[in-house]
Motif scaffolding. Structure first.
Motif, PDB file in Angstrom:
ATOM      1  N   GLN A  14      26.073  -8.444  55.892  1.00  0.00           N
ATOM      2  CA  GLN A  14      26.306  -8.461  54.450  1.00  0.00           C
ATOM      3  C   GLN A  14      25.478  -9.544  53.770  1.00  0.00           C
ATOM      4  O   GLN A  14      24.803  -9.286  52.776  1.00  0.00           O
ATOM      5  N   ASP A 101      32.071  -2.658  49.181  1.00  0.00           N
ATOM      6  CA  ASP A 101      32.692  -3.055  50.448  1.00  0.00           C
ATOM      7  C   ASP A 101      34.051  -2.365  50.483  1.00  0.00           C
ATOM      8  O   ASP A 101      35.069  -2.949  50.132  1.00  0.00           O
ATOM      9  N   ASP A 134      29.081  -0.461  52.833  1.00  0.00           N
ATOM     10  CA  ASP A 134      29.457  -0.398  54.234  1.00  0.00           C
ATOM     11  C   ASP A 134      29.834   1.016  54.653  1.00  0.00           C
ATOM     12  O   ASP A 134      30.131   1.261  55.810  1.00  0.00           O
TER      13      ASP A 134
END
Length: 169
Positions: A14, A101, A134
């Motif tokens: 990330q 996310d 993600d």
């Protein structure tokens, strides 16, 4: 791999992708979206990387510590399917980076959520903006781009992350 190894891989990935994205959108003007505020770790990083940009943080409910909570005007709570659509009036095409996310342990539920929010995210994005996620976000205007190199500690497997460039209509 242990769950700790997985968490290390996720966080290193990330951070690396967010840092690379900062350089890739430096020439664009616009807001940043943090979709999935969670505990505020990546939001805190985004504030450091983008100190002069508006950052809007979205989540279903608040779990972040007080020092990493967006101001009332920049904190949007509720189901992403509703809040992202509601933001279209305020941000229609003005965001240049979105970080989604949204992952959980329930991959089928994540895939449904990603499918549901891909369109609303694109609506908020400027052409040539970036969306990092993600989870895969299926949308005709989201074009996968080459990933930056991620150097992980020895023995840590790469974490799956997606970087999309928002194509013009």
């Amino acid at each position: 791999m242990s769950r700790l190894d997985d968490m290390i891989a996720r966080l290193v990935t990330q951070r690396t992708y967010l840092d690379a994205a900062a350089g890739m959108i430096a020439h664009l003007e616009g807001a940043v979206l943090e979709i999935g505020l969670g505990k505020g770790r990546t939001y805190s990083h985004l504030r450091r990387v983008f100190p002069d940009r508006e950052i809007f943080a979205f989540d279903k409910e608040l779990h972040a510590l007080p020092n990493v909570i967006a101001t009332d005007r920049h904190l949007i709570l509720g189901d992403f399917r509703d809040t992202l659509v509601a933001m279209a009036e305020r941000l229609d095409g003005l965001a240049v980076l979105a970080h989604a996310d949204i992952g959980s342990e329930d991959r089928p539920a994540d895939a449904r959520l990603a499918r549901d929010i891909a369109g609303p995210i694109v609506t908020l994005m400027a052409a040539d903006g970036l969306v990092l996620s993600d989870r895969a976000l299926p949308h005709r205007r989201l074009k996968v781009i080459e990933h930056p190199r991620v150097d992980l500690p020895s023995g840590i497997r790469p974490w799956t992350y997606f970087i999309y460039r928002v194509a013009k209509s």
